[in-house]
Design a protein around this motif. Structure first.
Motif, PDB file in Angstrom:
ATOM      1  N   ILE A  49      -0.172   7.228  -8.772  1.00  0.00           N
ATOM      2  CA  ILE A  49      -1.523   7.704  -8.338  1.00  0.00           C
ATOM      3  C   ILE A  49      -2.428   6.379  -8.683  1.00  0.00           C
ATOM      4  O   ILE A  49      -3.147   5.846  -7.683  1.00  0.00           O
ATOM      5  N   TRP A  50      -2.297   5.738  -9.962  1.00  0.00           N
ATOM      6  CA  TRP A  50      -3.085   4.846 -10.451  1.00  0.00           C
ATOM      7  C   TRP A  50      -2.804   3.549  -9.636  1.00  0.00           C
ATOM      8  O   TRP A  50      -3.581   2.625  -8.774  1.00  0.00           O
ATOM      9  N   GLN A  51      -1.379   3.155  -9.164  1.00  0.00           N
ATOM     10  CA  GLN A  51      -1.008   1.984  -8.139  1.00  0.00           C
ATOM     11  C   GLN A  51      -1.398   2.126  -7.084  1.00  0.00           C
ATOM     12  O   GLN A  51      -1.823   1.386  -6.498  1.00  0.00           O
ATOM     13  N   LEU A  52      -1.399   3.132  -6.487  1.00  0.00           N
ATOM     14  CA  LEU A  52      -1.998   3.678  -4.971  1.00  0.00           C
ATOM     15  C   LEU A  52      -3.397   3.332  -5.132  1.00  0.00           C
ATOM     16  O   LEU A  52      -3.877   2.742  -4.053  1.00  0.00           O
ATOM     17  N   THR A  53      -4.103   3.679  -6.050  1.00  0.00           N
ATOM     18  CA  THR A  53      -5.600   3.563  -5.970  1.00  0.00           C
ATOM     19  C   THR A  53      -5.841   1.822  -6.298  1.00  0.00           C
ATOM     20  O   THR A  53      -7.035   1.399  -5.491  1.00  0.00           O
ATOM     21  N   VAL A  54      -5.080   1.212  -6.840  1.00  0.00           N
ATOM     22  CA  VAL A  54      -5.217  -0.214  -6.977  1.00  0.00           C
ATOM     23  C   VAL A  54      -4.895  -0.760  -5.668  1.00  0.00           C
ATOM     24  O   VAL A  54      -5.724  -1.710  -5.245  1.00  0.00           O
ATOM     25  N   ALA A  55      -3.910  -0.415  -5.045  1.00  0.00           N
ATOM     26  CA  ALA A  55      -3.683  -0.896  -3.556  1.00  0.00           C
ATOM     27  C   ALA A  55      -4.607  -0.617  -2.634  1.00  0.00           C
ATOM     28  O   ALA A  55      -4.571  -1.544  -1.561  1.00  0.00           O
ATOM     29  N   LEU A  56      -5.329   0.445  -2.813  1.00  0.00           N
ATOM     30  CA  LEU A  56      -6.091   0.656  -1.741  1.00  0.00           C
ATOM     31  C   LEU A  56      -7.748   0.140  -2.261  1.00  0.00           C
ATOM     32  O   LEU A  56      -8.869   0.866  -1.459  1.00  0.00           O
ATOM     33  N   HIS A  57      -7.843  -0.385  -3.308  1.00  0.00           N
ATOM     34  CA  HIS A  57      -9.020  -1.113  -3.544  1.00  0.00           C
ATOM     35  C   HIS A  57     -10.138   0.013  -4.017  1.00  0.00           C
ATOM     36  O   HIS A  57     -11.271  -0.176  -3.836  1.00  0.00           O
ATOM     37  N   GLY A  66      -6.586   3.357 -15.138  1.00  0.00           N
ATOM     38  CA  GLY A  66      -6.154   2.176 -15.793  1.00  0.00           C
ATOM     39  C   GLY A  66      -6.408   2.187 -17.297  1.00  0.00           C
ATOM     40  O   GLY A  66      -5.528   2.208 -18.267  1.00  0.00           O
ATOM     41  N   LYS A  67      -7.712   2.656 -17.505  1.00  0.00           N
ATOM     42  CA  LYS A  67      -8.068   2.760 -19.084  1.00  0.00           C
ATOM     43  C   LYS A  67      -7.434   3.981 -19.673  1.00  0.00           C
ATOM     44  O   LYS A  67      -7.046   3.844 -20.932  1.00  0.00           O
ATOM     45  N   PHE A  68      -7.308   5.017 -19.022  1.00  0.00           N
ATOM     46  CA  PHE A  68      -6.475   6.175 -19.327  1.00  0.00           C
ATOM     47  C   PHE A  68      -5.044   6.010 -19.897  1.00  0.00           C
ATOM     48  O   PHE A  68      -4.544   6.232 -20.878  1.00  0.00           O
ATOM     49  N   ILE A  69      -4.374   5.132 -18.919  1.00  0.00           N
ATOM     50  CA  ILE A  69      -3.035   4.707 -19.235  1.00  0.00           C
ATOM     51  C   ILE A  69      -2.873   3.836 -20.481  1.00  0.00           C
ATOM     52  O   ILE A  69      -2.143   4.099 -21.122  1.00  0.00           O
ATOM     53  N   SER A  70      -3.964   3.040 -20.562  1.00  0.00           N
ATOM     54  CA  SER A  70      -3.768   1.778 -21.525  1.00  0.00           C
ATOM     55  C   SER A  70      -3.851   2.423 -22.957  1.00  0.00           C
ATOM     56  O   SER A  70      -3.413   2.195 -23.988  1.00  0.00           O
TER      57      SER A  70
END
Length: 261
Positions: A49-57, A66-70
């Motif tokens: 989901i994170w990668q999808l939100t990055v791709a969709l800006h 991103g902060k949750f994952i880090s």
């Protein structure tokens, strides 16, 4: 017209994807059948989901995820402590490559004709000892090296046979206490002290022998056979959990499946 970057694909990308797939496969094998599998699937879903939100800006949501994952990396080390230990033991084990079928076929390591455990003798011995409610704790070494526990017991180098097993676990035998470690078709150590599982999910009717079997199979890929002194029941333990079986023929099949590969 400019070629889109994501359409560019070369041999390095193929190797990268293959290695990631292998890593995920081995991680899945380690957590398969445990509570950790649900956590693992949840993490994969959140990452996708994170990668999808990055791709969709989608900047706000992608920053939050991103902060949750880090930050979650540190929490994962605690949650997956046992699985990480098993993975590192698998990589660091001297048997990781010597047990690799591909390397054996290429003759880069020891011969595949290495003796396998005499499972029929093990089953006969456990059945006989169970009739007299004689306690048994047998640990079968697989890919992970068990030197760190073998050093706590007495070194042995004797073939795995029914009479030998009955002699070791005979109630008045000095070798009766502790675990016996089996490597291939050789008993390599007796009176071994194993790490005891602290899991609260283990029913109270199971004593230290079962907790020790669960403990070593939680930390390594070894499998364990236990005969209860109280009931004479035979238990098969793998990945820190009891593996159910209907009869000794089914148990024999489970042992062949886990030890012959």
């Amino acid at each position: 017209m400019e070629t889109l970057n994501f359409l560019e694909f070369n041999i390095i990308d193929a190797i990268d994807i293959t290695l990631v797939a292998l890593l995920l496969y081995y991680v899945y094998k380690l957590v398969k059948g445990t509570v950790a599998i649900n956590i693992f699937i949840g993490i994969v879903v959140i990452y996708l989901i994170w990668q999808l939100t990055v791709a969709l800006h989608m900047d706000v949501l992608s920053n939050i995820l991103g902060k949750f994952i880090s930050v979650g990396v540190f929490a994962l080390i605690v949650v997956f402590q046992q699985e990480i230990r098993k993975f590192l033991l698998l990589i660091g084990s001297s048997k990781f490559f010597t047990n690799n079928k591909l390397l054996k076929n290429l003759n880069f390591s020891q011969s595949s004709a290495e003796s396998k455990a005499n499972i029929a003798a093990v089953i006969r011995a456990c059945n006989k000892l169970a009739t007299t409610q004689t306690g048994v704790l047998l640990i079968f070494e697989r890919k992970n090296n068990l030197e760190f526990v073998k050093n706590t017991g007495d070194e042995m180098n004797i073939a795995l046979t029914q009479p030998i097993l009955e002699s070791i676990f005979y109630k008045n035998s000095p070798l009766h206490d502790g675990a016996a470690i089996v490597e291939g078709n050789i008993i390599t150590a007796t009176r071994v002290i194993l790490p005891v599982s602290n899991s609260r999910s283990i029913p109270d009717r199971f004593g230290l022998r079962h907790r020790a079997a669960i403990g070593i199979t939680e930390k390594t890929d070894a499998v364990a056979l236990v005969v209860s002194e109280e009931t004479g029941k035979i238990s098969y333990i793998k990945n820190g959990e009891f593996v159910l079986f209907e009869n000794t023929d089914e148990l024999s099949g489970l042992l062949h499946e886990d030890l012959d590969n």
